[in-house]
Design a protein around this motif. Structure first.
Motif, PDB file in Angstrom:
ATOM      1  N   ARG A 227      60.403  25.803  35.039  1.00 47.72           N
ATOM      2  CA  ARG A 227      59.951  26.317  33.744  1.00 47.72           C
ATOM      3  C   ARG A 227      60.618  25.550  32.602  1.00 47.72           C
ATOM      4  N   TRP A 228      61.916  25.256  32.752  1.00 50.21           N
ATOM      5  CA  TRP A 228      62.628  24.492  31.732  1.00 50.21           C
ATOM      6  C   TRP A 228      62.057  23.078  31.622  1.00 50.21           C
ATOM      7  N   TRP A 229      61.785  22.447  32.769  1.00 54.97           N
ATOM      8  CA  TRP A 229      61.254  21.085  32.767  1.00 54.97           C
ATOM      9  C   TRP A 229      59.872  21.048  32.124  1.00 54.97           C
TER      10      TRP A 229
ATOM     11  N   LEU B 112      67.664  33.569  32.077  1.00 54.84           N
ATOM     12  CA  LEU B 112      68.884  33.007  32.640  1.00 54.84           C
ATOM     13  C   LEU B 112      69.986  34.061  32.714  1.00 54.84           C
ATOM     14  N   ARG B 113      70.098  34.900  31.702  1.00 57.25           N
ATOM     15  CA  ARG B 113      71.119  35.949  31.700  1.00 57.25           C
ATOM     16  C   ARG B 113      70.885  36.938  32.852  1.00 57.25           C
ATOM     17  N   ARG B 114      69.645  37.333  33.048  1.00 59.16           N
ATOM     18  CA  ARG B 114      69.324  38.263  34.141  1.00 59.16           C
ATOM     19  C   ARG B 114      69.587  37.598  35.498  1.00 59.16           C
ATOM     20  N   TYR B 115      69.253  36.336  35.593  1.00 56.84           N
ATOM     21  CA  TYR B 115      69.500  35.621  36.840  1.00 56.84           C
ATOM     22  C   TYR B 115      70.992  35.526  37.139  1.00 56.84           C
ATOM     23  N   LEU B 116      71.798  35.181  36.143  1.00 54.68           N
ATOM     24  CA  LEU B 116      73.239  35.064  36.366  1.00 54.68           C
ATOM     25  C   LEU B 116      73.853  36.406  36.747  1.00 54.68           C
ATOM     26  N   THR B 117      73.367  37.486  36.150  1.00 58.03           N
ATOM     27  CA  THR B 117      73.841  38.823  36.525  1.00 58.03           C
ATOM     28  C   THR B 117      73.472  39.134  37.968  1.00 58.03           C
TER      29      THR B 117
ATOM     30  N   PRO C 296      66.432  29.688  41.006  1.00 59.85           N
ATOM     31  CA  PRO C 296      66.866  28.489  40.264  1.00 59.85           C
ATOM     32  C   PRO C 296      65.791  27.405  40.201  1.00 59.85           C
ATOM     33  N   CYS C 297      65.060  27.215  41.298  1.00 61.10           N
ATOM     34  CA  CYS C 297      63.974  26.224  41.270  1.00 61.10           C
ATOM     35  C   CYS C 297      62.918  26.622  40.250  1.00 61.10           C
ATOM     36  N   ARG C 298      62.614  27.894  40.198  1.00 59.48           N
ATOM     37  CA  ARG C 298      61.604  28.387  39.256  1.00 59.48           C
ATOM     38  C   ARG C 298      62.081  28.240  37.807  1.00 59.48           C
TER      39      ARG C 298
ATOM     40  N   THR D 267      55.127  36.397  41.338  1.00 55.26           N
ATOM     41  CA  THR D 267      54.897  36.719  39.927  1.00 55.26           C
ATOM     42  C   THR D 267      56.015  37.569  39.342  1.00 55.26           C
ATOM     43  N   GLN D 268      56.761  38.245  40.180  1.00 52.91           N
ATOM     44  CA  GLN D 268      57.851  39.080  39.676  1.00 52.91           C
ATOM     45  C   GLN D 268      58.991  38.254  39.086  1.00 52.91           C
ATOM     46  N   PHE D 269      59.037  36.973  39.393  1.00 54.12           N
ATOM     47  CA  PHE D 269      60.102  36.119  38.882  1.00 54.12           C
ATOM     48  C   PHE D 269      59.671  35.292  37.672  1.00 54.12           C
ATOM     49  N   ASP D 270      58.454  35.489  37.182  1.00 52.61           N
ATOM     50  CA  ASP D 270      57.964  34.681  36.068  1.00 52.61           C
ATOM     51  C   ASP D 270      58.745  34.914  34.780  1.00 52.61           C
ATOM     52  N   GLN D 271      59.153  36.133  34.540  1.00 49.94           N
ATOM     53  CA  GLN D 271      59.845  36.459  33.293  1.00 49.94           C
ATOM     54  C   GLN D 271      61.359  36.551  33.456  1.00 49.94           C
TER      55      GLN D 271
END
Length: 188
Positions: free
Chosen positions: A180-182, A101-106, A174-176, A94-98
Motif C-alpha cells: 500500500r505504501w509503495w 501502522l499504529r494498529r499493526y504495531l500494537t 507487513p507485505c500488505r 479485506t479485513q486488513f485493507d484499513q
C-alpha cells in the motif's frame, strides 16, 4: 444429487491426533512409578528429557510429568503443521485493507508478548496444579480427566492459533502495508 462434504481443516485433525495421547498417557500410566519399566521411563524423563516442566500435578506426578514432556516434544510439530497450513490457506484479506501502522504495531507487540508468555508457561516454568488454590481450587490437579482437558485447552491456543497470528502479523500484514505504501508512493 450428492453434496460435497466440506474438507476438514488440517490443523484440527492434527490437533485431534495431538490431544488423544494426552488423555491416553494420563489414563494408562499410574500416578507413581510402580514397575521397573515405569521407573525407567521416569528416569528417562528426568535425565534425558525436560523433567518437571509446564503444567503437572503432585497428586499424580508420573503421568503428569510424562504428559508435560509429551507436550514439550510434540507441540512444536503441531505448531509447524499449523504454520504450514496458515501459509497455504486462502483467506479473506479485506479485513486488513484499513490496517494502520499504529494498529499493526500494537497487534505485533501483543502477539509477541502472548507468544513469550506461553513459551514461559510451557518450557521455562513448572506449575503444580495439584496444590493451586485459585477460584476453582485444584480442580485441574485432582482428576486425571480434568488435568488432561486443561493441558489440551492450554495447548490449543499457543500451538494451533498462534501460528496463524504469526503468519498474519509477521508476513501478510507487513507485505500488505508495504504494498500500500509503495502504491501510494508511485501515485505521487
Amino acid at each position: 444429487m450428492t453434496s460435497k462434504k466440506p474438507d476438514q481443516p488440517l490443523p484440527l485433525i492434527a490437533f485431534g491426533l495431538f490431544a488423544t495421547p494426552i488423555f491416553l498417557i494420563n489414563l494408562i500410566l499410574p500416578a507413581h512409578p510402580q514397575s521397573n519399566l515405569d521407573m525407567a521411563i521416569d528416569h528417562f524423563l528426568d535425565n534425558q528429557l525436560f523433567g518437571l516442566i509446564g503444567f503437572w500435578s503432585s497428586l499424580f506426578p508420573f503421568s503428569s510429568k510424562a504428559t508435560a514432556n509429551y507436550i514439550a516434544l510434540f507441540a512444536p510439530l503441531l505448531a509447524a503443521v499449523s504454520t504450514f497450513y496458515a501459509f497455504t490457506e486462502k483467506f479473506d484479506s479485506t479485513q486488513f485493507d484499513q490496517m494502520t501502522l499504529r494498529r499493526y504495531l500494537t497487534l505485533l507487540f501483543a502477539g509477541v508478548a502472548l507468544s513469550a508468555l506461553f513459551i514461559w508457561c510451557f518450557y521455562l516454568t513448572s506449575t503444580d496444579l495439584g496444590t493451586t488454590k485459585g477460584k476453582y481450587g485444584n480442580l485441574f490437579g485432582l482428576n486425571v480427566f480434568f488435568f488432561s482437558a486443561h493441558n489440551v485447552a492450554m495447548s490449543l491456543f499457543p500451538f494451533l492459533v498462534v501460528p496463524f497470528m504469526v503468519q498474519r502479523c509477521l508476513y501478510y500484514i507487513p507485505c500488505r502495508i508495504l504494498k500500500r505504501w509503495w502504491n501510494s508512493r508511485e501515485k505521487a
